[in-house]
Every structure is written in structure tokens, then in C-alpha cells.
Design a protein around this motif. Structure first.
Motif, PDB file in Angstrom:
ATOM      1  N   PHE A 240       0.837  -1.193   0.000  1.00  0.00           N
ATOM      2  CA  PHE A 240       0.000   0.000   0.000  1.00  0.00           C
ATOM      3  C   PHE A 240       0.877   1.251   0.000  1.00  0.00           C
ATOM      4  O   PHE A 240       1.959   1.264   0.592  1.00  0.00           O
ATOM      5  N   TYR A 241       0.370   2.258  -0.673  1.00  0.00           N
ATOM      6  CA  TYR A 241       1.039   3.549  -0.747  1.00  0.00           C
ATOM      7  C   TYR A 241       0.086   4.633  -0.238  1.00  0.00           C
ATOM      8  O   TYR A 241      -1.125   4.498  -0.357  1.00  0.00           O
ATOM      9  N   ILE A 242       0.647   5.708   0.269  1.00  0.00           N
ATOM     10  CA  ILE A 242      -0.159   6.823   0.754  1.00  0.00           C
ATOM     11  C   ILE A 242      -0.602   7.647  -0.452  1.00  0.00           C
ATOM     12  O   ILE A 242       0.224   8.099  -1.242  1.00  0.00           O
ATOM     13  N   SER A 243      -1.919   7.834  -0.587  1.00  0.00           N
ATOM     14  CA  SER A 243      -2.426   8.671  -1.684  1.00  0.00           C
ATOM     15  C   SER A 243      -2.830  10.060  -1.195  1.00  0.00           C
ATOM     16  O   SER A 243      -2.897  10.991  -1.983  1.00  0.00           O
ATOM     17  N   ALA A 244      -3.094  10.199   0.112  1.00  0.00           N
ATOM     18  CA  ALA A 244      -3.444  11.489   0.682  1.00  0.00           C
ATOM     19  C   ALA A 244      -3.319  11.409   2.199  1.00  0.00           C
ATOM     20  O   ALA A 244      -3.255  10.323   2.767  1.00  0.00           O
ATOM     21  N   VAL A 245      -3.277  12.568   2.816  1.00  0.00           N
ATOM     22  CA  VAL A 245      -3.244  12.644   4.268  1.00  0.00           C
ATOM     23  C   VAL A 245      -4.375  13.556   4.696  1.00  0.00           C
ATOM     24  O   VAL A 245      -4.438  14.716   4.285  1.00  0.00           O
ATOM     25  N   HIS A 246      -5.296  13.040   5.507  1.00  0.00           N
ATOM     26  CA  HIS A 246      -6.414  13.826   6.042  1.00  0.00           C
ATOM     27  C   HIS A 246      -6.231  13.895   7.547  1.00  0.00           C
ATOM     28  O   HIS A 246      -6.575  12.954   8.258  1.00  0.00           O
ATOM     29  N   GLY A 247      -5.672  15.003   8.010  1.00  0.00           N
ATOM     30  CA  GLY A 247      -5.392  15.137   9.443  1.00  0.00           C
ATOM     31  C   GLY A 247      -4.320  14.145   9.848  1.00  0.00           C
ATOM     32  O   GLY A 247      -3.204  14.172   9.348  1.00  0.00           O
ATOM     33  N   ALA A 248      -4.669  13.217  10.759  1.00  0.00           N
ATOM     34  CA  ALA A 248      -3.728  12.185  11.198  1.00  0.00           C
ATOM     35  C   ALA A 248      -4.074  10.830  10.598  1.00  0.00           C
ATOM     36  O   ALA A 248      -3.588   9.804  11.057  1.00  0.00           O
ATOM     37  N   THR A 249      -4.910  10.825   9.575  1.00  0.00           N
ATOM     38  CA  THR A 249      -5.303   9.579   8.922  1.00  0.00           C
ATOM     39  C   THR A 249      -4.698   9.519   7.532  1.00  0.00           C
ATOM     40  O   THR A 249      -4.811  10.458   6.749  1.00  0.00           O
ATOM     41  N   LEU A 250      -4.054   8.397   7.257  1.00  0.00           N
ATOM     42  CA  LEU A 250      -3.457   8.185   5.934  1.00  0.00           C
ATOM     43  C   LEU A 250      -4.479   7.499   5.036  1.00  0.00           C
ATOM     44  O   LEU A 250      -5.162   6.566   5.459  1.00  0.00           O
ATOM     45  N   ILE A 251      -4.581   7.942   3.809  1.00  0.00           N
ATOM     46  CA  ILE A 251      -5.452   7.329   2.812  1.00  0.00           C
ATOM     47  C   ILE A 251      -4.558   6.466   1.919  1.00  0.00           C
ATOM     48  O   ILE A 251      -3.584   6.954   1.363  1.00  0.00           O
ATOM     49  N   LEU A 252      -4.927   5.179   1.813  1.00  0.00           N
ATOM     50  CA  LEU A 252      -4.064   4.214   1.134  1.00  0.00           C
ATOM     51  C   LEU A 252      -4.620   3.799  -0.215  1.00  0.00           C
ATOM     52  O   LEU A 252      -5.828   3.757  -0.427  1.00  0.00           O
ATOM     53  N   THR A 253      -3.710   3.433  -1.093  1.00  0.00           N
ATOM     54  CA  THR A 253      -4.049   2.892  -2.402  1.00  0.00           C
ATOM     55  C   THR A 253      -2.976   1.868  -2.792  1.00  0.00           C
ATOM     56  O   THR A 253      -1.914   1.797  -2.175  1.00  0.00           O
ATOM     57  N   HIS A 254      -3.288   1.040  -3.801  1.00  0.00           N
ATOM     58  CA  HIS A 254      -2.314   0.054  -4.276  1.00  0.00           C
ATOM     59  C   HIS A 254      -1.346   0.632  -5.294  1.00  0.00           C
ATOM     60  O   HIS A 254      -0.241   0.142  -5.455  1.00  0.00           O
ATOM     61  N   GLN A 255      -1.759   1.678  -6.013  1.00  0.00           N
ATOM     62  CA  GLN A 255      -0.890   2.271  -7.029  1.00  0.00           C
ATOM     63  C   GLN A 255      -0.096   3.416  -6.424  1.00  0.00           C
ATOM     64  O   GLN A 255      -0.643   4.240  -5.696  1.00  0.00           O
ATOM     65  N   LYS A 256       1.154   3.468  -6.769  1.00  0.00           N
ATOM     66  CA  LYS A 256       1.991   4.573  -6.285  1.00  0.00           C
ATOM     67  C   LYS A 256       1.614   5.824  -7.044  1.00  0.00           C
ATOM     68  O   LYS A 256       1.717   5.877  -8.266  1.00  0.00           O
ATOM     69  N   PRO A 257       1.182   6.881  -6.351  1.00  0.00           N
ATOM     70  CA  PRO A 257       0.786   8.126  -7.036  1.00  0.00           C
ATOM     71  C   PRO A 257       1.959   8.817  -7.704  1.00  0.00           C
ATOM     72  O   PRO A 257       3.067   8.711  -7.297  1.00  0.00           O
TER      73      PRO A 257
END
Length: 136
Positions: free
Chosen positions: A119-136
Motif C-alpha cells: 500500500f502507498y499513501i495517496s493522501a493525508v487527512h489530518g492524522a489519517t493516511l489514505i491508502l491505495t495500491h498504485q503509487k501516485p
């Protein structure tokens, strides 16, 4: 005393006041008075001297306003695109991940993504990481 001397004397007085206050506004006014003084030395009419002085003040204040704007970094984060290690998946679809040596809360970018793989980080919302399988 020549007319330009009055402009330069006023510019020096304002420069002295600027040194006492340190706000840069008096510096703008001082530079504007100096501009009018140079215009007087070039035998420009009194109306044009005031016009050039006013124009220099407006230009200087515009520059100060731009320079004093608070720095707002763009919304893209240096964390975006970085890989994370998933520790545990919760029943609600959120996860606990390790990133930069600390544990973070994470959510999937879309609910239909599988829970296996890298998993890769696609965005950061506050202290929560948003994950995706594709590297942005």
C-alpha cells in the motif's frame, strides 16, 4: 532651499521613524518620498511629483502585502507516494499502519480495494493516511 530637498528631508525623517518602528511601512513611504525628490530634480511638475509618490506608495504596499502573506504549503504532502506496512485491519475497513517509525490510522481510498499487497499513501487527512495500491 530647493523643492527636492524637502522631499529628501521628509524621506530621511520617515526612514528614521522606520528604524524606530521596524514595520516596513515607513520605509515604503520614505522610498516614495525619495522617488518624488528625484522627480523634482528632473523638473517634473508638482502634480506629477505627488502622482509618482502615490504610485510608489501603492506599489510598495502591494509588495509588502505579498511578502507578508503567511506561507501556505500546497495540499500535496511529501508523504504521498510513500509505502506503508499494514499491521492490522479493523472490521470497519480502517487499518493501523507503520509509517516513519510510528503507528498511524489509515483508510482505503475505495472500499473495493483488496486488503493484501503493498500500500502507498495517496493522501493525508489530518492524522489519517489514505491508502491505495498504485503509487501516485
Amino acid at each position: 532651499m530647493e523643492n527636492f530637498n524637502y522631499w529628501f528631508l521628509l524621506a530621511l525623517v520617515l526612514l528614521g521613524l522606520e528604524m524606530a518602528t521596524g514595520t516596513f511601512y515607513m520605509l515604503v513611504l520614505s522610498v516614495a518620498m525619495a522617488v518624488a525628490g528625484f522627480a523634482t530634480m528632473l523638473s517634473v511638475g508638482l502634480a506629477w511629483q505627488f502622482a509618482l509618490c502615490a504610485l510608489a506608495v501603492m506599489l510598495g504596499l502591494g509588495i509588502l502585502r505579498i511578502l507578508k502573506m503567511p506561507f501556505r504549503p500546497d495540499q500535496s504532502s511529501l508523504d504521498v507516494g510513500q509505502p506503508v506496512e499494514v499491521l492490522i485491519w479493523h472490521d470497519n475497513g480502517s487499518a493501523r499502519v507503520v509509517y516513519r517509525g510510528a503507528e498511524w490510522d489509515a483508510e482505503l481510498e475505495s472500499a473495493d480495494l483488496p486488503h493484501q499487497g503493498t500500500f502507498y499513501i495517496s493522501a493525508v487527512h489530518g492524522a489519517t493516511l489514505i491508502l491505495t495500491h498504485q503509487k501516485p
